[in-house]
Each structure stands twice: as structure tokens, then as C-alpha cells.
Design an enzyme around this catalytic site. Structure first.
Site, PDB file in Angstrom:
ATOM      1  CG  HIS A  44      -2.623   1.755   6.011  1.00  0.00           C
ATOM      2  ND1 HIS A  44      -3.481   0.990   5.235  1.00  0.00           N
ATOM      3  CD2 HIS A  44      -3.338   2.094   7.101  1.00  0.00           C
ATOM      4  CE1 HIS A  44      -4.655   0.887   5.845  1.00  0.00           C
ATOM      5  NE2 HIS A  44      -4.588   1.565   6.971  1.00  0.00           N
ATOM      6  CG  ASP A 101       0.940  -1.285   8.246  1.00  0.00           C
ATOM      7  OD1 ASP A 101       0.715  -0.657   9.302  1.00  0.00           O
ATOM      8  OD2 ASP A 101       0.340  -1.052   7.178  1.00  0.00           O
ATOM      9  CD  GLU A 117       1.243   1.139   2.846  1.00  0.00           C
ATOM     10  OE1 GLU A 117       0.239   1.370   2.118  1.00  0.00           O
ATOM     11  OE2 GLU A 117       1.160   0.594   3.946  1.00  0.00           O
TER      12      GLU A 117
END
EC number: 2.7.7.7
Length: 225
Positions: free
Chosen positions: A151, A156, A10
């Protein structure tokens, strides 16, 4: 046993060449394309502010990364977890690009692109012209998305690990890993419990006789040896 590593990042934005930085990295070890219990997960101080637009996507704020280590502090640990094995990611060029930019700041070599396995490319080859985001693939393969409100990199990775199994043909739909009469194992259960013990199945006399009759009608049958 073949080892690979599935990972996700991220970031503060979309372009590492314009100052965007990694703020979270997560990775899962795979053996023969199935996840083991070994994971890597770090929140990272990007040494800059996280824009509100980015926080709305991944849920990570400036408060979350306050006091966290910089990428320089976790780089050796991350690279040791990666080893020299293939690296699996969804839209892998994005994640490789960000890690390469972070490594370049440390005067470290970029990741070898020959190690890259892009699940987005695999999905596009299998489902041309269809939506192939992680969410879309999870829905297509009936993988539970209820926990994915933002996210989060580690979540993920766990979802992508299940998608990757499906994309590589490691598990057929409707056939749970190491299933037996009492019901199948989920991927997570398989990861923690391992496969069920195999059972010996013995043919009946009638089945043996039927097989012998079938083989006798075949020319040079290897089963008749």
C-alpha cells in the site's frame, strides 16, 4: 479551472487516538478532476516503532523512516500543497482523522470536513452492495494493478486518481482522453502531453442539403434563422 487535491496516508496502525502515527503522506494535484504533474510525497518519522503487522501491509519498516523528518517538520509544506481546495481520499474519514491527530499535536486546527470528498462513499452510491476497495474498483474499471504489491501512498494516489475519473464520469469506458485517428492517449500520456489538436470537420454539399431539408419540416426551428 477547478483545483482539488487527492491524497493518501500510511500509518503505524488503525487508531490515532491510541498512539498510531502517520509514516507516509502523498498527494496529487487535480485540475477539473484530472491529475497534473504536481505531487507531494514524504516519508515521516513517527517517533515510535512501526509494528511488524503494519509493515506487512504497506512495506514500510523502521529502517525506511530512519532519519526522515517528523510530521512537525513537513506540516507547513503539506498544508501549503493542500491549499484551501477540496481534498479527495478513499475512506477519507480515516486519513482526515490521522492528519487531524497530527495537527492537534502541533496545536493546529483540524481539516475542514466540508472539504472532504470520499471516493469510497461515491463508489458505494454507484455500486451498492459490491466490494469497493481500491483494488476492487481498479479491477472493475480495468486499471492496471500490477505494480501494487504493497500500500504505497503515492502509487495508491495515482491509482485512485484514475478511479476518481471513472467515478465522476470524466472518461467513458472505451473512450480514451483526447483520442484521435492514430489511437487514444492514456491518462498518464494526457497528463504529460496534453490534448491533441482539434481538427475542423466540414460538411459536404449533400450533407448540407439533407440538413436543410430536415430543418425545413420543423416549426420555428432555431437552425433556420
Amino acid at each position: 479551472m477547478t483545483r482539488s487535491v487527492l491524497f493518501d496516508t500510511e500509518t503505524t496502525g488503525l487508531d490515532p487516538l491510541h498512539g498510531d502515527r502517520v509514516i507516509e503522506v502523498a498527494a496529487i494535484e487535480l485540475h477539473n478532476d484530472l491529475p497534473t504533474t504536481r505531487t507531494f510525497h514524504r516519508l515521516i518519522d513517527p517517533e515510535r516503532d512501526i509494528p511488524p503487522d503494519a509493515s506487512r501491509i504497506h512495506g514500510i519498516t523502521n529502517a525506511d523512516i530512519a532519519g526522515k523528518p517528523t510530521f512537525a517538520a513537513i506540516a507547513d509544506e503539506l498544508l501549503a500543497f493542500f491549499g484551501n481546495d477540496p481534498l479527495v481520499a478513499h475512506n477519507a474519514a480515516f486519513d482526515f482523522g490521522f492528519l487531524d491527530a497530527e495537527l492537534a499535536r502541533l496545536r493546529r486546527p483540524a481539516l475542514d470536513r466540508a472539504r472532504m470528498i470520499d471516493t469510497l462513499a461515491l463508489a458505494k452510491a454507484r455500486f451498492p452492495g459490491m466490494p469497493n476497495s481500491l483494488d476492487a474498483l481498479c479491477r472493475r474499471f480495468e486499471i492496471d494493478l500490477s505494480a501494487r504489491t504493497t500500500h504505497n501512498a503515492l502509487l495508491d494516489c495515482k491509482l485512485l486518481a484514475e478511479v476518481y475519473v471513472e467515478l465522476t464520469g470524466g472518461r467513458q469506458r472505451g473512450f480514451d482522453l483526447a483520442a484521435d485517428v492514430g489511437g487514444g492517449l492514456t491518462l498518464v500520456e494526457y497528463q504529460h502531453q496534453g490534448p491533441r489538436t482539434a481538427r475542423l470537420v466540414t460538411a459536404t454539399e449533400e450533407e448540407l442539403a439533407a440538413h436543410a431539408a430536415f430543418v425545413s419540416g420543423m416549426k420555428d426551428a432555431v437552425w433556420a434563422a
